[in-house]
Each structure stands twice: as C-alpha cells, then as structure tokens.
Write a protein that holds these residues in place. Structure first.
Motif, PDB file in Angstrom:
ATOM      1  N   LEU A  79     -12.109 -31.777  -8.772  1.00 12.63           N
ATOM      2  CA  LEU A  79     -13.050 -30.492  -8.973  1.00 12.63           C
ATOM      3  C   LEU A  79     -11.844 -30.427  -7.352  1.00 12.63           C
ATOM      4  O   LEU A  79     -12.388 -30.606  -6.579  1.00 12.63           O
ATOM      5  CB  LEU A  79     -14.250 -30.265  -8.795  1.00 12.63           C
ATOM      6  CG  LEU A  79     -14.745 -29.161  -8.096  1.00 12.63           C
ATOM      7  CD1 LEU A  79     -14.707 -28.370  -9.125  1.00 12.63           C
ATOM      8  CD2 LEU A  79     -16.021 -29.322  -7.446  1.00 12.63           C
TER       9      LEU A  79
ATOM     10  N   THR B 288     -15.679 -36.140  -8.932  1.00 13.71           N
ATOM     11  CA  THR B 288     -16.821 -35.013 -10.162  1.00 13.71           C
ATOM     12  C   THR B 288     -17.980 -35.798 -10.182  1.00 13.71           C
ATOM     13  O   THR B 288     -18.905 -35.567 -10.522  1.00 13.71           O
ATOM     14  CB  THR B 288     -16.289 -33.940 -10.943  1.00 13.71           C
ATOM     15  OG1 THR B 288     -16.040 -35.200 -12.179  1.00 13.71           O
ATOM     16  CG2 THR B 288     -14.848 -33.066 -11.262  1.00 13.71           C
TER      17      THR B 288
ATOM     18  N   VAL C 230     -21.424 -29.555 -11.459  1.00 14.29           N
ATOM     19  CA  VAL C 230     -20.266 -30.158 -12.050  1.00 14.29           C
ATOM     20  C   VAL C 230     -21.604 -30.826 -13.360  1.00 14.29           C
ATOM     21  O   VAL C 230     -22.861 -31.697 -12.581  1.00 14.29           O
ATOM     22  CB  VAL C 230     -19.740 -31.083 -11.613  1.00 14.29           C
ATOM     23  CG1 VAL C 230     -18.939 -32.159 -12.509  1.00 14.29           C
ATOM     24  CG2 VAL C 230     -19.125 -30.430 -10.148  1.00 14.29           C
TER      25      VAL C 230
ATOM     26  N   VAL D  26     -16.588 -31.975 -19.113  1.00  8.42           N
ATOM     27  CA  VAL D  26     -16.766 -31.652 -17.913  1.00  8.42           C
ATOM     28  C   VAL D  26     -16.680 -30.432 -17.414  1.00  8.42           C
ATOM     29  O   VAL D  26     -15.681 -29.066 -17.990  1.00  8.42           O
ATOM     30  CB  VAL D  26     -15.782 -32.728 -16.821  1.00  8.42           C
ATOM     31  CG1 VAL D  26     -16.505 -32.137 -15.774  1.00  8.42           C
ATOM     32  CG2 VAL D  26     -16.096 -34.487 -17.560  1.00  8.42           C
TER      33      VAL D  26
ATOM     34  N   ALA E 114     -17.620 -27.265 -14.833  1.00 11.25           N
ATOM     35  CA  ALA E 114     -17.844 -26.529 -13.786  1.00 11.25           C
ATOM     36  C   ALA E 114     -18.569 -24.306 -13.865  1.00 11.25           C
ATOM     37  O   ALA E 114     -17.119 -24.265 -14.258  1.00 11.25           O
ATOM     38  CB  ALA E 114     -17.032 -27.315 -12.498  1.00 11.25           C
TER      39      ALA E 114
ATOM     40  N   LEU F   6     -10.699 -27.868 -12.187  1.00 11.24           N
ATOM     41  CA  LEU F   6     -10.942 -29.288 -12.772  1.00 11.24           C
ATOM     42  C   LEU F   6      -9.398 -30.077 -13.409  1.00 11.24           C
ATOM     43  O   LEU F   6      -8.868 -29.452 -13.868  1.00 11.24           O
ATOM     44  CB  LEU F   6     -11.999 -29.402 -13.983  1.00 11.24           C
ATOM     45  CG  LEU F   6     -14.019 -29.075 -13.678  1.00 11.24           C
ATOM     46  CD1 LEU F   6     -14.310 -29.116 -15.015  1.00 11.24           C
ATOM     47  CD2 LEU F   6     -14.184 -29.777 -12.669  1.00 11.24           C
TER      48      LEU F   6
END
Length: 253
Positions: free
Chosen positions: A226, A241, A197, A184, A186, A219
């Motif tokens: 987030l 997210t 994201v 993940v 961001a 994160l």
C-alpha cells in the motif's frame, strides 16, 4: 434510450466541451476521456494517439424509466480494458437539494450501455470509482462500497460497505491478485490520515499512514503493498497490507 451518434463536428469559433474526467485503463493500453455529454477512448499503441471509439451521450441509458427522467450528465468514466468501462451519470435534484448519481456500464466495442440498477448505500455524489476485473469500488463522501460484477449484464453483487472519513477526492483502490475471486481493497478510515485494508473473508487492517488528511492511496497489482501520500509535504509511505507495517518512507520525491 441513449442515442449513439458520430462525434460532433466542431463549429468555427466554438470551444470544445470541457473534460470532466480522464483515466487510463488497468493495463495502460488506452485511456478514456469524458465530457458531460461524450465518451472517447484512445489507444496508446499509436503515435499520434488514435481515437478508437467515440460515443455521444445525450441522456442516461434507459432514461425512459430505468433512471427516472432526463437531465443526466457524465461525471466520471473509469475503464477496465479496451472493452469495458463504468460511467457515473449525475443530475441536479428538482428541488435544488443536491445531486443524484447513477452508475452505468459500457460495453465499448458494441456500444451497449446498461444501468447498474442498484441504490447506492450513501447520499450525495459519487466521488470516485475503481474498476478492476470483477470488482467495482465506489467512493462517496463518507462511505465506500465494493461490488462484484459476475459478468456483463448481470446484476452487481454488493460485497462490502465501509465507513470512511470525508472523502472529497474519491480516494480508494482495489486489486484482484492473480485474476481469481480474491480482492484487496483500500479506502480512507474514519480517523484522519488512516487507511483501512479489506480482503475476502479476512479481518481488516488499519494503517496509520499520516497525521494530515490523505491525498493519495494506491495498491500494488498483487495486493501486498500500500502506498499513501498525505495532504502536507511530499512524503510517500509504503506499507505491508497484511499487517499494516511501515516498510519504507520516501522523502526525496
């Protein structure tokens, strides 16, 4: 090639070189302190803190051709764990037209350092790096690039490049939930105050976080949450997210 020497002995009356970057590793078991010409790794399991590794860096590694000339200085150092770190080297262009950056990886216990040998997908300086597991997020002024690092010494694989707003703080975050191939990531979006994201093989999510410019992005370790802060006030917001839904706003900071 890079010279590895014992830490320099301070001379009476001389000031130590200033720090250019300081960062804890992912597990907060140690931190790395960087000057323009040196890297120091400290353990957090001793009191007082114990310096466990030290490396003086006179030039960029593989400077005999891999980095193309001298004049390189350390600008950023980010440590994943006690054994692995990413180092951004910077030098001034000969024509005075800005800087050139190179990213190198440091295998800390054996002292080996090797260059990434990848042309970054943006001009100008690297503003920030995040090193988590098999992934490296590199933030430039108006772009961010995510790379996969298969194993030590292997060429990094470019996973994703995204456009961002002006990002002088080098904001960005990446996590690797459960230690598997998923990630993940961001980064700021092109519109002020928004965050994008990204996940592997999934659509991105845009989050309207603030109306002011972003001041911080973080994160959770599992990638579900987030946290953001804007450049005005002390408001911190927490989002999901998966869909960008606002979960909580913290004002009593």
């Amino acid at each position: 090639m890079t010279a590895t020497t014992p830490p320099a002995v301070a001379v009476a009356g001389e000031s130590p070189p200033p720090l250019v970057h300081l960062a804890f590793n992912l597990y907060s078991t140690g931190f790395i302190a960087a000057t323009a010409t040196g890297l120091r790794v400290f353990s957090c399991f001793s009191s007082p803190l114990n310096k466990v590794f030290a490396r003086d860096v006179e030039v960029c590694p593989e400077d005999d051709g891999g980095c193309g000339g001298g004049g390189w200085k350390v600008a950023i150092a980010e440590m994943f764990n006690e054994a692995f770190a990413a180092v951004v080297f910077r030098r001034e262009k000969g024509d005075g037209g800005g800087t050139v950056d190179k990213i190198c990886f440091w295998s800390i216990p054996n002292g080996r350092m090797y260059c990434m040998h990848k042309t970054l997908p943006f001009d100008g300086a690297v503003r920030g790096v995040r090193l988590v597991g098999e992934f490296l997020l590199v933030a430039g002024d108006e772009r961010a690039a995510l790379y996969e690092l298969p194993h030590a010494g292997a060429p990094p694989k470019k996973v994703k490049v995204v456009e961002t707003a002006a990002n002088p703080l080098g904001l960005g975050a990446v996590v690797q939930p459960d230690g598997n191939a998923r990630f993940v990531a961001a980064a700021p979006q092109r519109m002020k105050g928004m965050v994008q994201v990204h996940r592997l093989a999934e659509d991105h999510v845009y989050v309207r976080a603030h109306y002011s410019s972003l001041a911080a992005i973080a994160l959770s370790a599992d990638g579900r949450l987030l946290a953001t802060a804007g450049s005005k006030g002390t408001l911190v917001r927490i989002f999901s997210t998966s869909d960008g839904k606002l979960l909580q706003a913290l004002t009593d900071i």
